[in-house]
Motif scaffolding. Sequence first.
Motif, PDB file in Angstrom:
ATOM      1  N   LEU B  26     -52.874  24.868 -26.043  1.00 25.91           N
ATOM      2  CA  LEU B  26     -52.514  23.598 -26.672  1.00 25.91           C
ATOM      3  C   LEU B  26     -53.107  22.458 -25.846  1.00 25.91           C
ATOM      4  O   LEU B  26     -53.097  22.501 -24.612  1.00 25.91           O
ATOM      5  CB  LEU B  26     -50.995  23.451 -26.724  1.00 25.91           C
ATOM      6  CG  LEU B  26     -50.260  24.510 -27.560  1.00 25.91           C
ATOM      7  CD1 LEU B  26     -48.759  24.399 -27.330  1.00 25.91           C
ATOM      8  CD2 LEU B  26     -50.598  24.354 -29.048  1.00 25.91           C
ATOM      9  N   GLY B  29     -52.533  15.335 -23.968  1.00 28.61           N
ATOM     10  CA  GLY B  29     -53.423  14.230 -23.603  1.00 28.61           C
ATOM     11  C   GLY B  29     -54.598  14.668 -22.748  1.00 28.61           C
ATOM     12  O   GLY B  29     -55.475  13.874 -22.416  1.00 28.61           O
ATOM     13  N   THR B 107     -49.404  12.751 -22.188  1.00 30.94           N
ATOM     14  CA  THR B 107     -48.233  12.767 -23.073  1.00 30.94           C
ATOM     15  C   THR B 107     -47.012  13.307 -22.347  1.00 30.94           C
ATOM     16  O   THR B 107     -47.122  14.100 -21.412  1.00 30.94           O
ATOM     17  CB  THR B 107     -48.492  13.654 -24.304  1.00 30.94           C
ATOM     18  OG1 THR B 107     -48.625  15.020 -23.879  1.00 30.94           O
ATOM     19  CG2 THR B 107     -49.751  13.216 -25.044  1.00 30.94           C
ATOM     20  N   ARG B 181     -51.340   9.836  -6.556  1.00 31.31           N
ATOM     21  CA  ARG B 181     -50.287   8.993  -7.147  1.00 31.31           C
ATOM     22  C   ARG B 181     -49.233   9.790  -7.899  1.00 31.31           C
ATOM     23  O   ARG B 181     -48.378   9.234  -8.579  1.00 31.31           O
ATOM     24  CB  ARG B 181     -50.879   7.876  -8.000  1.00 31.31           C
ATOM     25  CG  ARG B 181     -51.858   7.045  -7.167  1.00 31.31           C
ATOM     26  CD  ARG B 181     -51.787   5.589  -7.424  1.00 31.31           C
ATOM     27  NE  ARG B 181     -52.336   4.868  -6.276  1.00 31.31           N
ATOM     28  CZ  ARG B 181     -52.579   3.576  -6.266  1.00 31.31           C
ATOM     29  NH1 ARG B 181     -52.317   2.846  -7.311  1.00 31.31           N
ATOM     30  NH2 ARG B 181     -53.045   2.991  -5.185  1.00 31.31           N
TER      31      ARG B 181
HETATM   32  C1  FAD Z   1     -55.329  10.975 -11.848  1.00 31.32           C
HETATM   33  C2  FAD Z   1     -54.046  11.541 -12.399  1.00 31.32           C
HETATM   34  C3  FAD Z   1     -52.855  11.069 -11.912  1.00 31.32           C
HETATM   35  C4  FAD Z   1     -51.676  11.564 -12.417  1.00 31.32           C
HETATM   36  N1  FAD Z   1     -50.525  11.088 -11.905  1.00 31.32           N
HETATM   37  C5  FAD Z   1     -49.355  11.565 -12.375  1.00 31.32           C
HETATM   38  C6  FAD Z   1     -48.137  11.053 -11.895  1.00 31.32           C
HETATM   39  O1  FAD Z   1     -48.094  10.150 -11.064  1.00 31.32           O
HETATM   40  N2  FAD Z   1     -47.004  11.585 -12.363  1.00 31.32           N
HETATM   41  C7  FAD Z   1     -47.006  12.572 -13.313  1.00 31.32           C
HETATM   42  O2  FAD Z   1     -45.949  13.007 -13.720  1.00 31.32           O
HETATM   43  N3  FAD Z   1     -48.144  13.055 -13.809  1.00 31.32           N
HETATM   44  C8  FAD Z   1     -49.323  12.563 -13.376  1.00 31.32           C
HETATM   45  N4  FAD Z   1     -50.486  13.028 -13.907  1.00 31.32           N
HETATM   46  C9  FAD Z   1     -50.420  14.045 -14.958  1.00 31.32           C
HETATM   47  C10 FAD Z   1     -50.292  13.387 -16.321  1.00 31.32           C
HETATM   48  O3  FAD Z   1     -49.020  12.835 -16.460  1.00 31.32           O
HETATM   49  C11 FAD Z   1     -50.551  14.367 -17.436  1.00 31.32           C
HETATM   50  O4  FAD Z   1     -50.529  13.583 -18.562  1.00 31.32           O
HETATM   51  C12 FAD Z   1     -49.576  15.501 -17.611  1.00 31.32           C
HETATM   52  O5  FAD Z   1     -49.443  16.260 -16.465  1.00 31.32           O
HETATM   53  C13 FAD Z   1     -50.035  16.430 -18.704  1.00 31.32           C
HETATM   54  O6  FAD Z   1     -49.925  15.805 -19.908  1.00 31.32           O
HETATM   55  P1  FAD Z   1     -51.095  15.840 -20.962  1.00 31.32           P
HETATM   56  O7  FAD Z   1     -50.550  15.259 -22.212  1.00 31.32           O
HETATM   57  O8  FAD Z   1     -52.270  15.204 -20.410  1.00 31.32           O
HETATM   58  O9  FAD Z   1     -51.279  17.412 -21.190  1.00 31.32           O
HETATM   59  P2  FAD Z   1     -52.548  18.352 -21.165  1.00 31.32           P
HETATM   60  O10 FAD Z   1     -53.330  18.171 -19.942  1.00 31.32           O
HETATM   61  O11 FAD Z   1     -53.258  18.248 -22.446  1.00 31.32           O
HETATM   62  O12 FAD Z   1     -51.796  19.721 -21.111  1.00 31.32           O
HETATM   63  C14 FAD Z   1     -51.092  20.172 -19.987  1.00 31.32           C
HETATM   64  C15 FAD Z   1     -50.453  21.529 -20.264  1.00 31.32           C
HETATM   65  O13 FAD Z   1     -49.376  21.394 -21.169  1.00 31.32           O
HETATM   66  C16 FAD Z   1     -49.570  22.166 -22.346  1.00 31.32           C
HETATM   67  N5  FAD Z   1     -49.052  21.380 -23.462  1.00 31.32           N
HETATM   68  C17 FAD Z   1     -49.418  20.121 -23.800  1.00 31.32           C
HETATM   69  N6  FAD Z   1     -48.666  19.683 -24.814  1.00 31.32           N
HETATM   70  C18 FAD Z   1     -47.815  20.691 -25.136  1.00 31.32           C
HETATM   71  C19 FAD Z   1     -46.776  20.850 -26.099  1.00 31.32           C
HETATM   72  N7  FAD Z   1     -46.441  19.863 -26.949  1.00 31.32           N
HETATM   73  N8  FAD Z   1     -46.118  22.022 -26.137  1.00 31.32           N
HETATM   74  C20 FAD Z   1     -46.403  23.005 -25.272  1.00 31.32           C
HETATM   75  N9  FAD Z   1     -47.373  22.914 -24.337  1.00 31.32           N
HETATM   76  C21 FAD Z   1     -48.063  21.767 -24.272  1.00 31.32           C
HETATM   77  C22 FAD Z   1     -51.064  22.399 -22.381  1.00 31.32           C
HETATM   78  O14 FAD Z   1     -51.370  23.588 -23.083  1.00 31.32           O
HETATM   79  C23 FAD Z   1     -51.394  22.516 -20.920  1.00 31.32           C
HETATM   80  O15 FAD Z   1     -51.104  23.788 -20.445  1.00 31.32           O
HETATM   81  C24 FAD Z   1     -51.674  12.553 -13.430  1.00 31.32           C
HETATM   82  C25 FAD Z   1     -52.891  13.023 -13.925  1.00 31.32           C
HETATM   83  C26 FAD Z   1     -54.071  12.525 -13.434  1.00 31.32           C
HETATM   84  C27 FAD Z   1     -55.360  13.011 -13.993  1.00 31.32           C
END
Ligand code: FAD
Lengths: 798, 263
Positions: B26, B29, B107, B181
Amino acid sequence: MANPNGIGASVRRREDQRFLTGRGNYTDDFKRLNMTHAVHVRSPYAHARILGIDFTDAAAMPGVVAVLTGADMEADKVGSLPCGWQIHSKDGSPMKEPPHYPLARDRVRYVGDAVAVVIAETREQARDAAEMVVVDYEELPAVGSSTRAVAGGAPLVHDDAPDNVCYDWHLGDKAATDAAFANAAHIAKIDLVNQRLVPNAMEPRAAMGEYDQSNGEYTLTTTSQNPHVTRLLMGAFVLGIPEHKLRVVAPDVGGGFGSKIFHYGEEAVVTWAARKVGRPVKWTADRSESFLTDAHGRDHVSHAELAMDADGNFLALRVSTLANLGAYLSTFAPSIPTYLYATLLAGQYKTPAIYAEVKAVFTNTSPVDAYRGAGRPEACYLIERLVDVAAGVMGMDKTEIRRRNFVPKEAMPYQTPVALQYDTGDFAKNLDIALPLVDYPGFQQRRAESKARGKLRGIGFATYIEACGIAPSNVAGALGARAGLYECAEVRFHPTGSVTVFTGAHSHGQGHETTFAQIVAERFGIPIENVEIVHGDTNKIPFGMGTYGSRSLAVGGSALVKAMDKVERKARKIAAHMLEAAETDIEVKEGRFTVAGTDKSLGIGDIALQAYVPHNFPLDELEPGLDEQAFYDPKNFTYPNGCHVCELEIDPDTGVTTIVSFAAVDDFGNVINPLIVEGQVHGGLVQGIGQALYENCVYDEESGQLVTGSYMDYCMPRADDVPSFTVRYHEDQPCTHNPLGVKGCGEAGTIGAAAAVMNAVVDALSDYGVTHMDMPATPEKVWRTIRDAAPAPAMAAE
Amino acid sequence: MYAFNYQRPTSLADAATAIQAEEAKLLGGGQTLLPTLKQRLARPTDLIDLGAIPELKGIREADGGLEIGAFTRHAEVAHSDLVKRVIPALASLAEGIGDRQVRNMGTMGGSIANADPSADYPSAVVALKATVTTDRRTISGDDFFTGMFETALEPGEILKSVRYSRPDKAAYAKFRNPASRYAIVGVFVAKFGADVRVAVTGAAGSVFRAEAFEAALAADFRAEALNGLSVDADGLNADIHASADYRAHLVTVMAKRAVEAAG
Ligand SMILES: Cc1cc2nc3c(=O)[nH]c(=O)nc-3n(C[C@H](O)[C@H](O)[C@H](O)COP(=O)(O)OP(=O)(O)OC[C@H]3O[C@@H](n4cnc5c(N)ncnc54)[C@H](O)[C@@H]3O)c2cc1C
């Protein structure tokens, strides 16, 4: 009427239009018909023997054009990457200079060392195939740090460099220094580490090689700060290509900070491979490769002592430094911890005797070379930390002990005990300007207010002087440089009066296209729009030495003035002819040529037209054309100097340091463009603050693995980490030996900032008896220092 | 990145079918998944983009608390007037995630499903007595996080929304890793009548409740009530940024700051 875009005007950077709208042309933007992509297979081990390379499967992968190894290069007699500076040890023996092949031959010596290159139709195909190359390694024990390198029985990085020592060098008068120490009333001592940094230019390194079978010409497009140097080194020493058959282009380059001065193996690989596969070959580093393989900066371990008389006058300085050069000698590596470091150890002080020893060692880490400031930040940090310790020993105010020991303005030109001769500088004036900016008298009250809020406040001073505009060729040559250090410029007037300037300096963020044009616009009284600056192409410009060490304006700008002088001389001749006057009767002002005492005059535009339409020229006296070239070799270094003051607050509960204010007062000589100068200072300060509080390149000592190989672990300073800076400069002390009176401003911020910040950190912790802390002052380190301090401040006050 | 098939279903049912493909993943974001793919650390055959599924979006008031769709970006939570009114601590948590770019893409569902030990959201799920709804069932927030990068989700189960209870008072205090961060330590404190929850993220392999802190605060909801209390450093995370005992120390400091911020 003064030119609105002339010298001293804050003209907005002309190049920013294309950069900010995404129209820059970087190496990776270039595409060629039939272009292929190269991906390097790199060693996962810090030290290993290569027993064999099996690329049968890789070669059979989709899209693969070729897989090439060190053996192929050896068969083609490809040479070792040369080193541009030779240092001799104390005993007169030359430094150890082990070979450094673009693709390793039988041993790898750091994580990231290239062992093979895969060339394919697409980058992804090349990556896929690179994963299929099987290298049979026999892992060897590794040396991950300089201290481990010199510990008895350490593994050898190169068999022919016993004890891992490249050279053991010294500078200064040991006997005089020892004698002064013997008579000293007080001695201040410090042990410190100037940690390794990763340069982190925004644009990663990239290179594209092309070979034209029809005429035997090669072209290398590369992320270089000095394309001619790369052409010379790669053509003459590595690939054996004569210079008239090799063109090196450094187009828009997204930051270098020193790391793009050097000739890297990948440049030779793509150029060589382009001929082998008969197609253009492009390589672009990804960020992980940049972390692993860009030449790193700093990495010193030092002990220093300062001898003083009963009044706190400095008598002598003794310094011993262990410098890490990494696995191989990068292009200018040997010069950094020696002639760009130890020669600056006098700082702004009239210390009469100085003796410095530098032992430089090989380790199983990425090569270390010049990084913004290059040796001078290391010198400044050492001196300024030591001076603060000395103030503590003497019980003197930190500004007072500095003031007492400054080389006075009246002593200029001043010969230091470590080889340099400062031309100008008014160090007391820098401090006088700085103190009101930071309300120094009010500091104790601010400190008390912070304390009432549970916070620790500190103020830190750093004065610096740097040697820029490197340097007279004869001096550099005597010190071991294997290159000249001049600069070239060509000023070409076109028939309609517009001008193209060709400069051997290279802009990768410095704004040459603006400042150089300002100088030309001012001189000839023409609109800045009529001036174009061309740089970065060996087929267009005369032999240039490029940009580093804050040299562009001081050396390249001087060459430009020299070429403009020649143009003006020629134009005067043409004017005399056209106005039917004697040459000596022609007066020149801002591009207008007037017969003295008359209203008969011509503008440079009219003269340019005549130069190319010489219908009635006396051809045996006057050549057509208005196009002149000059080379300028400086008479001395230039000496930018200044005073930086940092005020900060520490949260003792978490150890977090917050910079409250930062003031930088600099003497850059004359300033061409205040806006650009301020921008350079801001960027430099952030880099220095980055070293003081955030950045740290960590290798595992035993395995030689890079621990901080991404931004998840390597902490870059960001906009919200720094305050709004107070930046001032004065133009009272122009450089005496170049025509523009300029000193250079590119590195200054980085040189002073780290010391100012760390002095403020230590000051904030002074109640806890802290006299030194190594960089970076991370929250945990600060918190632990406070926690472990004994006695606690309440008890200390009793 | 290795090649993969990209799918963008428009309903939850279609997504549930698509994810059955072997080695399908899946995509939320992409802020965790895409860097992983770029570094070639994962090799999915299919990416199922959840961005076009209406059932996964939106922020609603529900049972006095909030129900937030899995595919709600961090920036949407941070800037939502509804969230700011009902559970302001949650908006401020979202505002403190990563940087602007990350918040505009990442997300809530992705963060929770990923269960990074340093992520911020898990602390809110636990402290705010949340209920997690998937395409198959509901799971109590208390049972959701089962370990480092491990959750109660079964293979192919899609996180649909999370329902957060509304506390009387709450705040989240984060000590961020200066480089990434993410949270080195993040403490979410929430007060529901006489009941107090203190959820700690970043410090250990997975989010946990500091029960001694909860008891002390239930008796006296002031930062001073935590004086002398600390969590055991044993078993806490340690890396080049923070040792276990520093993290243990920060848990108390951040808990106090959260209590002060909650007012
Ligand atoms: C530079 C940087 C800094 C960050 N800093 C922080 C921070 O300070 N604090 C923090 O909490 N996070 C941080 N993050 C992480 C960020 O919040 C991500 O958004 C989060 O970890 C994953 O969310 P995503 O929507 O991007 O998921 P994705 O990267 O698209 O997916 C992550 C995982 O979740 C699964 N997944 C996604 N959606 C679903 C769903 N609806 N149901 C089941 N499985 C699903 C995917 O299959 C994958 O395994 C950071 C990321 C980066 C790149």
